[in-house]
Design an enzyme around this catalytic site. Sequence first.
Site, PDB file in Angstrom:
ATOM      1  N   PRO A  18      78.958 -24.077  80.706  1.00 21.74           N
ATOM      2  CA  PRO A  18      77.784 -23.301  80.273  1.00 21.74           C
ATOM      3  C   PRO A  18      76.984 -23.644  80.649  1.00 21.74           C
ATOM      4  O   PRO A  18      76.105 -24.204  79.736  1.00 21.74           O
ATOM      5  CB  PRO A  18      78.891 -23.093  79.364  1.00 21.74           C
ATOM      6  CG  PRO A  18      79.659 -24.649  79.274  1.00 21.74           C
ATOM      7  CD  PRO A  18      79.726 -25.219  80.371  1.00 21.74           C
ATOM      8  N   CYS A 102      75.346 -28.235  72.034  1.00 23.61           N
ATOM      9  CA  CYS A 102      73.941 -27.890  72.898  1.00 23.61           C
ATOM     10  C   CYS A 102      72.676 -28.968  71.487  1.00 23.61           C
ATOM     11  O   CYS A 102      72.965 -28.438  70.140  1.00 23.61           O
ATOM     12  CB  CYS A 102      73.613 -26.227  72.433  1.00 23.61           C
ATOM     13  SG  CYS A 102      72.713 -25.439  72.498  1.00 23.61           S
ATOM     14  N   ASN A 204      79.642 -35.122  81.541  1.00 25.98           N
ATOM     15  CA  ASN A 204      78.432 -34.335  81.861  1.00 25.98           C
ATOM     16  C   ASN A 204      77.491 -34.931  81.619  1.00 25.98           C
ATOM     17  O   ASN A 204      77.338 -35.941  81.479  1.00 25.98           O
ATOM     18  CB  ASN A 204      78.743 -33.532  81.196  1.00 25.98           C
ATOM     19  CG  ASN A 204      77.968 -32.416  80.949  1.00 25.98           C
ATOM     20  OD1 ASN A 204      77.501 -31.504  80.046  1.00 25.98           O
ATOM     21  ND2 ASN A 204      77.348 -31.594  82.819  1.00 25.98           N
ATOM     22  N   GLY A 228      76.190 -29.006  85.808  1.00 25.72           N
ATOM     23  CA  GLY A 228      75.608 -28.214  85.335  1.00 25.72           C
ATOM     24  C   GLY A 228      73.825 -27.917  85.667  1.00 25.72           C
ATOM     25  O   GLY A 228      74.226 -26.920  87.107  1.00 25.72           O
TER      26      GLY A 228
END
Length: 332
Positions: A18, A102, A204, A228
């Site tokens: 995302p 985040c 990730n 990403g």
Amino acid sequence: MPKIGNIELPEFPLLLAPMEDVSDPPFRALCKEQGADVVYTEFISSEGLIRDAAKSVMKLDIYEKERPVGIQIFGANLDSMLKSVEIVEASNPDIIDINFGCPVKKVVSKGAGAGILKDIDLMVSLTKAMVEHTRLPVTVKTRLGWDQESIKIVEVAERLQDVGCAAISIHGRTRVQMYKGEADWNPIAEVKNNPRMHIPVFGNGDVDSPEAAKRMRDEYGLDGAMIGRASIGYPWFFNEVKHYLATDTHLDPPTMEQRVDAARRHLQMAIDWKGEKLGVFETRRHYTNYFKGIPNFKELRMKMVTSDDAADVFEAFDQALEQFSDYEFARV
């Protein structure tokens, strides 16, 4: 084979991360065509959803061709998060993902995103409440910890699993690191190798080449990779990784014709979804990678990233194909 709830995935699945103003329906569609196994929406504010903020609600748009697709939400207030779950369920995603990673200040300052890494008990209690409030599998995306001194990701992952988290994606940096330095996959491997863990553990951070993805699979033993930045303006990355994992050989990079076709479709889908002004503006970030490495391309690139008129951008695509149709791209 890893599973998220009842969703069966292939061996070592590749997930589209995302990303704010990147992982929208047009880009997700392109990545899905090019081999992404699971895609996630841009992160959505729980407060924005319950206030019916237009930008937040628009991000709930998902399409059948994307499945399995996860909607990611963030927040630190239990009531708001539970109300947002009910709103999200109405869009009928396959997965609800919670953003506990985040690092940007405007999110962290509200105790959300990576800000919650300072309060692991709250992180766990929020996850538990959301799992109990929905029929959908709940997954979590997070970081190693707030800073190097507070990394407890093995314990954190275990606790999240124990309250019903269906899978966890871990970025190999702390919040303090932001996106600087190298991602450390060793703590993620420790989570995976914990004998108590039975949910999928996805890695990730710095999966920027097919070779990196192979190391994540073979050396670190993770269940899959969440990709990403390497995919921005380069949706072909997913198929290139899959081909390399299967054959140990590289696919030829996409031709100029394929790049122009993808850029055209990307822009047109963006315009159809969010209108010309936003569609043109938010697609700009992709063009550097669509046409990376071409010598003497500056003038066309500037036209693509500065024009507010879609017709001008489409014209620049035509000019690129006309002038550089024979250009041979190097591999990623």
